[in-house]
Scaffold this motif. Sequence first.
Motif, PDB file in Angstrom:
ATOM      1  N   LEU A 140      34.857  30.264  41.196  1.00 55.87           N
ATOM      2  CA  LEU A 140      34.301  31.845  41.064  1.00 55.87           C
ATOM      3  C   LEU A 140      32.684  32.331  40.417  1.00 55.87           C
ATOM      4  N   ASP A 141      32.122  30.715  41.146  1.00 53.19           N
ATOM      5  CA  ASP A 141      30.669  30.478  40.671  1.00 53.19           C
ATOM      6  C   ASP A 141      30.264  31.618  41.957  1.00 53.19           C
ATOM      7  N   TRP A 142      30.828  32.125  43.238  1.00 54.77           N
ATOM      8  CA  TRP A 142      30.045  32.427  43.695  1.00 54.77           C
ATOM      9  C   TRP A 142      29.662  34.130  43.641  1.00 54.77           C
ATOM     10  N   VAL A 143      31.106  34.555  42.582  1.00 52.77           N
ATOM     11  CA  VAL A 143      30.770  36.151  42.789  1.00 52.77           C
ATOM     12  C   VAL A 143      29.738  36.290  41.830  1.00 52.77           C
ATOM     13  N   PRO A 144      28.620  37.529  41.851  1.00 57.53           N
ATOM     14  CA  PRO A 144      27.434  37.543  41.683  1.00 57.53           C
ATOM     15  C   PRO A 144      27.472  38.269  40.517  1.00 57.53           C
ATOM     16  N   ASP A 145      26.492  37.425  39.297  1.00 61.40           N
ATOM     17  CA  ASP A 145      26.963  37.277  38.137  1.00 61.40           C
ATOM     18  C   ASP A 145      27.042  38.697  37.715  1.00 61.40           C
ATOM     19  N   ALA A 146      27.065  40.440  37.958  1.00 62.61           N
ATOM     20  CA  ALA A 146      27.274  41.627  37.428  1.00 62.61           C
ATOM     21  C   ALA A 146      28.575  41.561  37.219  1.00 62.61           C
ATOM     22  N   ARG A 147      28.885  40.999  38.618  1.00 64.17           N
ATOM     23  CA  ARG A 147      30.768  41.438  39.034  1.00 64.17           C
ATOM     24  C   ARG A 147      31.567  39.981  38.002  1.00 64.17           C
ATOM     25  N   LYS A 148      30.485  39.165  37.483  1.00 61.67           N
ATOM     26  CA  LYS A 148      31.611  37.853  36.750  1.00 61.67           C
ATOM     27  C   LYS A 148      31.610  38.813  35.418  1.00 61.67           C
ATOM     28  N   VAL A 149      33.516  37.821  35.251  1.00 62.55           N
ATOM     29  CA  VAL A 149      33.914  38.157  33.331  1.00 62.55           C
ATOM     30  C   VAL A 149      33.323  36.844  32.828  1.00 62.55           C
ATOM     31  N   PHE A 231      28.225  39.633  47.415  1.00 63.92           N
ATOM     32  CA  PHE A 231      27.845  37.739  47.750  1.00 63.92           C
ATOM     33  C   PHE A 231      26.637  37.129  48.627  1.00 63.92           C
ATOM     34  N   SER A 232      27.392  37.963  50.252  1.00 63.43           N
ATOM     35  CA  SER A 232      26.607  37.834  50.910  1.00 63.43           C
ATOM     36  C   SER A 232      25.448  38.393  50.898  1.00 63.43           C
TER      37      SER A 232
END
Length: 250
Positions: A140-149, A231-232
């Motif tokens: 899940l590295d690709w998930v934008p940081d603001a949406r990462k848990v 992400f895109s």
Amino acid sequence: FPSHDSEECYGRDDGWFTGVIVTDGAGSSRVGWYARYGDEEMVAVRRAEQRKAAAVGEYAAVLQLDYPSRVVKDPAQTAPVLDLHAILALARPEFLYLHNPADKHPTHVAVLARSLAAVRALPAGQRPRKIYGCEVWRDLDWVPDARKVVLPVGDRTNLQAALNGVFDSQISGGKRYDLAVMGRRLAHATFHESHATDKQTGLVYAIDLTPLGKDENLSLEEFTAGLISEFSEEVRQTIRSVRQNDRKAK
């Protein structure tokens, strides 16, 4: 980082961790010592390993539903959802950890879908406070940081190694999960922030799936497609900003 982590319940008497294994593991890859094992023998081995892991991790319980993968992937089969609903209604978890919807293993995504159906069947006041979709068969590295848990897992690496090492049928059977899992966690800790020193020695990424548990009309597909679109756009915006700076420099 969130205040909770993977060890929050370990060694405590005021918090409990329960694991639920939905499928029977009959389709596991196998070479070497386990190459001679039939599906029923592998199911028995995997079941024993899961119970060993529960003992090592001091789980409150481990529940083994023993469904074939094909049953869980079939939306016409309601038994998995009914079982999961009964477990959730009894356990009343505050935090629920599931697979993530971008996982590339079809069985994992099916388990996620059945689990969300079970959550949605609960009264609103009995649903988990937070639901997280964790990485397994797709990072899940690709998930934008603001949406990462971001879940810190840097402590008790000896315990983590013991838990991973229990699953000999998978490791000796041809998949080095013990090395891969710990390597991914270390890599996340290092690459999480490009302009800061490491704050942790191990991280796990997850997606907050709580909105899917609250809103019965929110589509799992559309929710996930929204993340991919974010992400895109993030990648496009970074490239656009670099190109604009290049033009200014000329």
